[in-house]
Design a protein around this motif. Structure first.
Motif, PDB file in Angstrom:
ATOM      1  N   LEU A  65       0.841  -1.195   0.000  1.00  0.00           N
ATOM      2  CA  LEU A  65       0.000   0.000   0.000  1.00  0.00           C
ATOM      3  C   LEU A  65       0.876   1.245   0.000  1.00  0.00           C
ATOM      4  CD1 LEU A  65      -2.778   1.368   0.239  1.00  0.00           C
ATOM      5  CD2 LEU A  65      -2.564   1.137   2.729  1.00  0.00           C
ATOM      6  N   ASP A  66       0.589   2.149  -0.918  1.00  0.00           N
ATOM      7  CA  ASP A  66       1.225   3.473  -0.978  1.00  0.00           C
ATOM      8  C   ASP A  66       0.103   4.490  -0.851  1.00  0.00           C
ATOM      9  OD1 ASP A  66       3.557   5.110  -3.287  1.00  0.00           O
ATOM     10  OD2 ASP A  66       2.355   5.891  -1.647  1.00  0.00           O
ATOM     11  N   THR A  67      -0.089   5.032   0.349  1.00  0.00           N
ATOM     12  CA  THR A  67      -1.210   5.939   0.567  1.00  0.00           C
ATOM     13  C   THR A  67      -0.996   7.294  -0.104  1.00  0.00           C
ATOM     14  OG1 THR A  67      -0.274   6.690   2.653  1.00  0.00           O
ATOM     15  CG2 THR A  67      -1.833   4.851   2.744  1.00  0.00           C
ATOM     16  N   LYS A  68       0.246   7.667  -0.293  1.00  0.00           N
ATOM     17  CA  LYS A  68       0.501   8.956  -0.947  1.00  0.00           C
ATOM     18  C   LYS A  68       0.113   8.904  -2.416  1.00  0.00           C
ATOM     19  CE  LYS A  68       4.183  10.220   2.269  1.00  0.00           C
ATOM     20  NZ  LYS A  68       5.624  10.549   2.443  1.00  0.00           N
ATOM     21  N   ALA A  69       0.393   7.794  -3.054  1.00  0.00           N
ATOM     22  CA  ALA A  69       0.012   7.602  -4.450  1.00  0.00           C
ATOM     23  C   ALA A  69      -1.406   7.073  -4.582  1.00  0.00           C
ATOM     24  CB  ALA A  69       0.988   6.641  -5.126  1.00  0.00           C
ATOM     25  N   ARG A  70      -2.022   6.726  -3.447  1.00  0.00           N
ATOM     26  CA  ARG A  70      -3.376   6.128  -3.447  1.00  0.00           C
ATOM     27  C   ARG A  70      -3.386   4.887  -4.341  1.00  0.00           C
ATOM     28  NH1 ARG A  70      -7.004  11.694  -3.719  1.00  0.00           N
ATOM     29  NH2 ARG A  70      -6.072  12.638  -1.862  1.00  0.00           N
ATOM     30  N   LEU A  71      -2.440   4.029  -4.073  1.00  0.00           N
ATOM     31  CA  LEU A  71      -2.241   2.861  -4.920  1.00  0.00           C
ATOM     32  C   LEU A  71      -1.897   1.645  -4.070  1.00  0.00           C
ATOM     33  CD1 LEU A  71      -1.657   1.493  -7.729  1.00  0.00           C
ATOM     34  CD2 LEU A  71       0.706   2.284  -7.427  1.00  0.00           C
ATOM     35  N   SER A  72      -2.535   0.543  -4.387  1.00  0.00           N
ATOM     36  CA  SER A  72      -2.166  -0.735  -3.800  1.00  0.00           C
ATOM     37  C   SER A  72      -1.890  -1.720  -4.930  1.00  0.00           C
ATOM     38  CB  SER A  72      -3.273  -1.278  -2.906  1.00  0.00           C
ATOM     39  OG  SER A  72      -2.900  -2.523  -2.344  1.00  0.00           O
ATOM     40  N   THR A  73      -0.958  -2.616  -4.689  1.00  0.00           N
ATOM     41  CA  THR A  73      -0.655  -3.639  -5.677  1.00  0.00           C
ATOM     42  C   THR A  73      -0.788  -5.016  -5.056  1.00  0.00           C
ATOM     43  OG1 THR A  73       1.701  -3.603  -5.169  1.00  0.00           O
ATOM     44  CG2 THR A  73       0.949  -2.142  -6.934  1.00  0.00           C
TER      45      THR A  73
END
Lengths: 112, 111
Positions: A65-73
């Motif tokens: 989870l990357d909350t700054k990029a609002r992205l999860s993989t």
């Protein structure tokens, strides 16, 4: 309105290959969930990611989870047929942050 | 541990007939409760949610209604089913800012 977008929506891959499913969301959230659904079955919780930089792994699946990029993989390593299923990501939303908004799901087919 | 029960598992109903699906949660109190619908090959659509007894919020205006007569009981109803009500109905529970746990689902076919 919160939007949760997954891609790809359909994924066909050979056994032994690696691939990544992406989940983007449109609002601030510091937690994200991944679920698995087998055909005709209910949803099963896979991963709970509770903070920026969180990484969880189980077997051939790893979620981050990357909350700054609002992205999860959701990364699949050396896929096997048993991983064939639909995978959903979800984010808490609503005034009390109790509702979950789901992506449309990624249908994964692992071909022997 | 907490468990969630949903029944029936499958249901075939004629158009115009009533519907009642029931969901109960054990092992916790004051859960948030949800009804989702999933059309064939599609994503999850939130139909109703409830944060307490008698408190129901509707996300999609339609032919369905929900009730929460007891703390851990959630019921989905319809007075007259339509063909478009067919789908896979899922009950779920959670607490604030946590993951949701799903029942086994009810596959409804309206004929």
């Amino acid at each position: 309105e919160l939007k949760v977008e997954q891609n790809p929506l359909f994924l066909s891959m050979q056994e032994g290959k690696n691939y990544t499913i992406y989940c983007n969301y449109s609002t601030t959230s510091d937690r994200l969930y991944w679920y698995r659904q087998d055909p005709g079955k209910s949803l099963e919780s896979l991963f709970v990611l509770l903070s920026n930089g969180a990484v969880k792994q189980e077997g051939r699946l790893m979620a981050s989870l990357d909350t700054k990029a609002r992205l999860s993989t959701l990364h699949i390593t050396a896929a096997v047929h048993d991983l064939s299923a639909t995978y959903f990501c979800a984010v808490n939303t609503g005034a009390g942050s109790y509702q979950l908004t789901f992506g449309k799901g990624t249908k994964l087919s692992v071909i022997p | 541990s907490q468990t969630i029960h949903q029944w029936p598992a499958t249901l075939v109903q004629p158009v115009g007939s009533p519907l009642s699906l029931e969901c109960t949660v054990e092992g916790t109190s004051n859960p948030n409760l949800y009804w989702y619908r999933q059309a064939a090959g599609r994503g999850l659509q939130l139909l109703f949610y409830s944060v307490g007894i008698g408190q129901i919020s509707s996300e999609v205006p339609q032919n369905l209604s929900a009730s929460r007569p007891q703390d851990r009981q959630f019921i989905l109803s319809s007075k007259k089913l339509l063909l478009s009500d067919s789908g896979f109905y899922l009950c779920a529970w959670n607490r604030q800012n946590t993951e949701a746990f799903f029942g086994q689902g009810t596959r409804l076919t309206v004929v």
